[in-house]
Design a protein around this motif. Structure first.
Motif, PDB file in Angstrom:
ATOM      1  N   ARG A  33       0.845  -1.207   0.000  1.00 15.97           N
ATOM      2  CA  ARG A  33       0.000   0.000   0.000  1.00 15.97           C
ATOM      3  C   ARG A  33       0.875   1.250   0.000  1.00 15.97           C
ATOM      4  NH1 ARG A  33      -1.333   3.386   3.912  1.00 15.97           N
ATOM      5  NH2 ARG A  33      -0.377   2.125   5.523  1.00 15.97           N
ATOM      6  N   GLN A  37       1.567   3.590  -3.359  1.00 14.86           N
ATOM      7  CA  GLN A  37       1.073   4.976  -3.292  1.00 14.86           C
ATOM      8  C   GLN A  37       2.219   5.955  -3.518  1.00 14.86           C
ATOM      9  OE1 GLN A  37      -0.909   5.650   0.457  1.00 14.86           O
ATOM     10  NE2 GLN A  37      -2.615   4.314  -0.058  1.00 14.86           N
ATOM     11  N   LYS A 103      -4.522   5.475  -3.776  1.00 13.47           N
ATOM     12  CA  LYS A 103      -4.280   6.892  -3.485  1.00 13.47           C
ATOM     13  C   LYS A 103      -2.923   7.315  -4.042  1.00 13.47           C
ATOM     14  CE  LYS A 103      -6.976   7.415   0.759  1.00 13.47           C
ATOM     15  NZ  LYS A 103      -7.483   6.079   1.122  1.00 13.47           N
ATOM     16  N   SER A 106      -1.858  13.913  -1.985  1.00 16.31           N
ATOM     17  CA  SER A 106      -2.829  15.013  -2.159  1.00 16.31           C
ATOM     18  C   SER A 106      -2.204  16.221  -2.858  1.00 16.31           C
ATOM     19  CB  SER A 106      -3.335  15.435  -0.774  1.00 16.31           C
ATOM     20  OG  SER A 106      -2.242  15.630   0.116  1.00 16.31           O
ATOM     21  N   ASN A 132      10.190  13.458   4.983  1.00 18.11           N
ATOM     22  CA  ASN A 132       9.471  12.199   5.157  1.00 18.11           C
ATOM     23  C   ASN A 132      10.327  10.989   4.731  1.00 18.11           C
ATOM     24  OD1 ASN A 132       7.847  10.229   3.223  1.00 18.11           O
ATOM     25  ND2 ASN A 132       6.491  10.681   4.939  1.00 18.11           N
ATOM     26  N   SER A 202      -4.468   9.085  12.545  1.00 23.53           N
ATOM     27  CA  SER A 202      -3.701   8.285  11.588  1.00 23.53           C
ATOM     28  C   SER A 202      -3.853   6.805  11.941  1.00 23.53           C
ATOM     29  CB  SER A 202      -2.227   8.710  11.645  1.00 23.53           C
ATOM     30  OG  SER A 202      -1.436   7.746  11.010  1.00 23.53           O
ATOM     31  N   LYS A 203      -4.605   6.084  11.100  1.00 21.07           N
ATOM     32  CA  LYS A 203      -4.922   4.695  11.467  1.00 21.07           C
ATOM     33  C   LYS A 203      -3.724   3.755  11.344  1.00 21.07           C
ATOM     34  CE  LYS A 203      -6.995   4.170   6.926  1.00 21.07           C
ATOM     35  NZ  LYS A 203      -8.032   3.829   6.039  1.00 21.07           N
ATOM     36  N   HIS A 204      -2.742   4.116  10.524  1.00 23.49           N
ATOM     37  CA  HIS A 204      -1.640   3.164  10.292  1.00 23.49           C
ATOM     38  C   HIS A 204      -0.377   3.447  11.095  1.00 23.49           C
ATOM     39  CE1 HIS A 204      -3.928   1.576   6.987  1.00 23.49           C
ATOM     40  NE2 HIS A 204      -3.928   2.729   6.343  1.00 23.49           N
ATOM     41  N   LYS A 214       7.750   3.136   9.402  1.00 24.65           N
ATOM     42  CA  LYS A 214       7.848   4.568   9.700  1.00 24.65           C
ATOM     43  C   LYS A 214       8.725   4.720  10.945  1.00 24.65           C
ATOM     44  CE  LYS A 214       3.859   7.103   9.275  1.00 24.65           C
ATOM     45  NZ  LYS A 214       2.401   7.392   9.078  1.00 24.65           N
ATOM     46  N   ASN A 218       3.431  11.237  11.730  1.00 30.57           N
ATOM     47  CA  ASN A 218       3.089  12.322  10.794  1.00 30.57           C
ATOM     48  C   ASN A 218       3.300  13.694  11.451  1.00 30.57           C
ATOM     49  OD1 ASN A 218       2.224  10.115   9.354  1.00 30.57           O
ATOM     50  ND2 ASN A 218       0.053  10.666   9.322  1.00 30.57           N
TER      51      ASN A 218
HETATM   52  N1  BYC Z   1      -2.237  12.266   0.335  1.00 29.89           N
HETATM   53  O1  BYC Z   1      -2.802   6.366   8.656  1.00 29.89           O
HETATM   54  P1  BYC Z   1      -2.137   7.350   7.739  1.00 29.89           P
HETATM   55  C1  BYC Z   1       6.684  12.604  -3.668  1.00 29.89           C
HETATM   56  C2  BYC Z   1      -3.839   8.494   3.415  1.00 29.89           C
HETATM   57  S1  BYC Z   1       6.229  12.992  -2.098  1.00 29.89           S
HETATM   58  C3  BYC Z   1      -3.070  11.233   0.057  1.00 29.89           C
HETATM   59  O2  BYC Z   1      -1.341   8.423   8.376  1.00 29.89           O
HETATM   60  P2  BYC Z   1       0.261   6.174   6.598  1.00 29.89           P
HETATM   61  C4  BYC Z   1       7.208  13.620  -4.582  1.00 29.89           C
HETATM   62  C5  BYC Z   1      -3.095   7.228   3.754  1.00 29.89           C
HETATM   63  O3  BYC Z   1      -2.557   6.624   2.593  1.00 29.89           O
HETATM   64  C6  BYC Z   1       4.667  12.264  -1.747  1.00 29.89           C
HETATM   65  N2  BYC Z   1      -3.395  10.281   0.977  1.00 29.89           N
HETATM   66  O4  BYC Z   1      -1.299   6.537   6.652  1.00 29.89           O
HETATM   67  C7  BYC Z   1       7.729  14.794  -4.153  1.00 29.89           C
HETATM   68  C8  BYC Z   1      -4.175   6.410   4.413  1.00 29.89           C
HETATM   69  O5  BYC Z   1      -5.078   5.888   3.432  1.00 29.89           O
HETATM   70  P3  BYC Z   1      -5.142   4.286   3.073  1.00 29.89           P
HETATM   71  C9  BYC Z   1       4.629  10.768  -1.609  1.00 29.89           C
HETATM   72  C10 BYC Z   1      -2.824  10.389   2.197  1.00 29.89           C
HETATM   73  O6  BYC Z   1       0.488   5.336   5.403  1.00 29.89           O
HETATM   74  C11 BYC Z   1       8.169  15.738  -5.055  1.00 29.89           C
HETATM   75  C12 BYC Z   1      -4.956   7.460   5.164  1.00 29.89           C
HETATM   76  O7  BYC Z   1      -4.693   8.699   4.520  1.00 29.89           O
HETATM   77  N3  BYC Z   1       5.401  10.298  -0.493  1.00 29.89           N
HETATM   78  O8  BYC Z   1       6.483  11.497  -4.003  1.00 29.89           O
HETATM   79  O9  BYC Z   1       0.737   5.659   7.927  1.00 29.89           O
HETATM   80  C13 BYC Z   1       8.069  15.530  -6.404  1.00 29.89           C
HETATM   81  C14 BYC Z   1      -4.585   7.533   6.632  1.00 29.89           C
HETATM   82  O10 BYC Z   1      -3.242   8.018   6.801  1.00 29.89           O
HETATM   83  C15 BYC Z   1      -1.933  11.418   2.517  1.00 29.89           C
HETATM   84  C16 BYC Z   1       5.140   9.126   0.076  1.00 29.89           C
HETATM   85  O11 BYC Z   1       4.222   8.433  -0.327  1.00 29.89           O
HETATM   86  C17 BYC Z   1      -1.642  12.391   1.531  1.00 29.89           C
HETATM   87  N4  BYC Z   1      -0.822  13.424   1.766  1.00 29.89           N
HETATM   88  O12 BYC Z   1       0.987   7.594   6.419  1.00 29.89           O
HETATM   89  C18 BYC Z   1       7.545  14.321  -6.848  1.00 29.89           C
HETATM   90  C19 BYC Z   1       6.060   8.709   1.197  1.00 29.89           C
HETATM   91  N5  BYC Z   1      -1.535  11.245   3.804  1.00 29.89           N
HETATM   92  O13 BYC Z   1      -3.801   3.949   2.480  1.00 29.89           O
HETATM   93  C20 BYC Z   1       7.125  13.353  -5.949  1.00 29.89           C
HETATM   94  C21 BYC Z   1       5.727   7.369   1.761  1.00 29.89           C
HETATM   95  C22 BYC Z   1      -2.173  10.150   4.257  1.00 29.89           C
HETATM   96  O14 BYC Z   1      -5.414   3.557   4.342  1.00 29.89           O
HETATM   97  N6  BYC Z   1       4.470   7.349   2.480  1.00 29.89           N
HETATM   98  N7  BYC Z   1      -2.948   9.646   3.297  1.00 29.89           N
HETATM   99  O15 BYC Z   1      -6.240   4.168   2.052  1.00 29.89           O
HETATM  100  C23 BYC Z   1       4.327   7.664   3.780  1.00 29.89           C
HETATM  101  O16 BYC Z   1       5.259   8.055   4.458  1.00 29.89           O
HETATM  102  C24 BYC Z   1       2.973   7.462   4.410  1.00 29.89           C
HETATM  103  O17 BYC Z   1       2.217   6.565   3.607  1.00 29.89           O
HETATM  104  C25 BYC Z   1       2.164   8.773   4.631  1.00 29.89           C
HETATM  105  C26 BYC Z   1       0.806   8.393   5.282  1.00 29.89           C
HETATM  106  C27 BYC Z   1       2.928   9.704   5.563  1.00 29.89           C
HETATM  107  C28 BYC Z   1       1.882   9.480   3.302  1.00 29.89           C
END
Ligand code: BYC
Length: 316
Positions: A33, A37, A103, A106, A132, A202-204, A214, A218
């Motif tokens: 997931r 994403q 997703k 945003s 991040n 934040s559920k995850h 992580k 957040n």
């Molecule tokens: N937008 O329990 P949570 C980049 C969703 S930078 C949309 O806190 P988690 C770039 C979340 O997925 C951007 N959805 O979840 C930069 C969850 O929904 P699901 C990408 C969001 O996973 C410059 C629900 O809300 N970076 O790429 O513990 C140029 C509950 O949230 C958002 C990454 O993906 C959001 N902002 O924490 C080009 C970094 N925030 O899945 C490109 C890796 C939350 O249950 N990801 N949601 O349906 C992460 O670090 C984490 O997945 C997050 C969210 C911090 C984003």
């Protein structure tokens, strides 16, 4: 010890989990997931910036922007590959993006109205991404952690190119300074939203922290971002669009105002200013690129047959 306990013990000892190691199904799912994403975000993230490649104000700016957008494509590809090591199929991941099931960040659903937006994206969006992603270099899952090392190096070049654009505009004419301020006004709050919901919603987070996917919550990362960025805005002579920003001596942090979570969830659910346009553009690019994928497959098949034939000759 159960398999699950052995797995957690490895995590607690900071031993990386590799693709063929046993892992709980929920760990695999969480990673697929998050990584998919993340990959989608990189790919969709090319669109707002791609909008300015043909209109960059100089050759130097155009070359830098082209390189940055190409880097994002590369990041998307490493990340899809990292998700594939967990058993995910690339076609399914892409289908989920196109259908709206998966997703992506945003932030990429906001429009890039002026050249200053390219500066603001590099400075703020890439700045937030670095905040991040640097801890993700220590993620417990090996392939994701290793992919992040190169991604972060490239993101730091992106952040600098953005800040340099902002610096040039902020030290330019009154009109240029106004463009820079306007871009900051529009990108500030969406950048804070990138870090995801507050910890209490934040559920995850808790499970992902226990699994060392992580390393920070957040809210912790968002606070670090504010603390790093406010002095940078001051150096530019720009004003962060939040009247509640104030240095809190006791806490050693900047206090900041309330995030509009209604706007955030609205964008995440597909109703932001550009969601529909972004998915339409991605689908079109995918369909238009079908012949490239087919040609690459045909070429790979031809090479495979040729090397089999050569091996046959050698054996004979
Ligand atoms: N937008 O329990 P949570 C980049 C969703 S930078 C949309 O806190 P988690 C770039 C979340 O997925 C951007 N959805 O979840 C930069 C969850 O929904 P699901 C990408 C969001 O996973 C410059 C629900 O809300 N970076 O790429 O513990 C140029 C509950 O949230 C958002 C990454 O993906 C959001 N902002 O924490 C080009 C970094 N925030 O899945 C490109 C890796 C939350 O249950 N990801 N949601 O349906 C992460 O670090 C984490 O997945 C997050 C969210 C911090 C984003």
């Amino acid at each position: 010890m159960t398999q699950e306990q052995k797995f957690q013990a490895k995590i607690d000892e900071e031993i990386r989990i590799e693709p063929k190691d046993w892992m709980p199904e929920a760990y695999r799912k969480t990673l697929i997931r998050q990584i998919s994403q993340h990959a989608h975000s990189e790919i969709v993230g090319m669109l707002p910036e791609g909008n300015w490649i043909t209109r960059a104000p100089s050759l130097r700016r155009k070359v830098a922007l082209l390189a940055k957008v190409q880097d994002e494509a590369g990041h998307g590809l490493y990340l899809y590959s990292a998700a594939e090591t967990l058993g995910a199929e690339r076609d399914d991941m892409i289908e989920d993006l196109h259908s709206g099931k998966a997703k992506y960040s945003s932030i990429f659903n906001y429009p890039t109205l002026t050249w200053a937006d390219i500066g603001a994206i590099g400075w703020l969006v890439d700045g937030a991404a670095i905040m991040n992603q640097v801890p993700l270099c220590r993620c417990s899952y090996g392939p994701y952690a290793r992919a992040m090392v190169r991604v972060c190096k490239e993101e730091s070049f992106h952040q600098r190119q953005g800040y340099e654009i902002m610096l040039t505009l902020a030290k330019g004419t009154e009109e240029q300074k106004a463009m820079a301020q306007d871009a900051l006004n529009r990108w500030w709050w969406p950048s804070l939203m990138m870090f995801g919901p507050n910890d209490k919603d934040s559920k995850h987070t808790q499970q992902s922290m226990d699994w060392k996917i992580k390393r920070f919550t957040n809210d912790e990362l968002r606070q670090r971002f504010v603390d790093m960025t406010v002095p940078q805005a001051e150096y530019l002579g720009l004003t962060v669009p939040d009247p509640d920003i104030k240095w809190n001596e006791e806490e050693g942090h900047y206090d900041f105002g309330k995030i509009n979570w209604e706007e955030f969830w609205n964008v995440v659910k597909g109703n932001g200013p550009c969601n529909k346009q972004r998915i339409r553009a991605r689908k079109k690019a995918y369909d238009d690129g079908a012949w490239v994928r087919e040609a690459a497959m045909a070429y790979a098949e031809k090479r495979r047959k040729r090397s089999e034939a050569e091996a046959g000759i050698k054996v004979a």
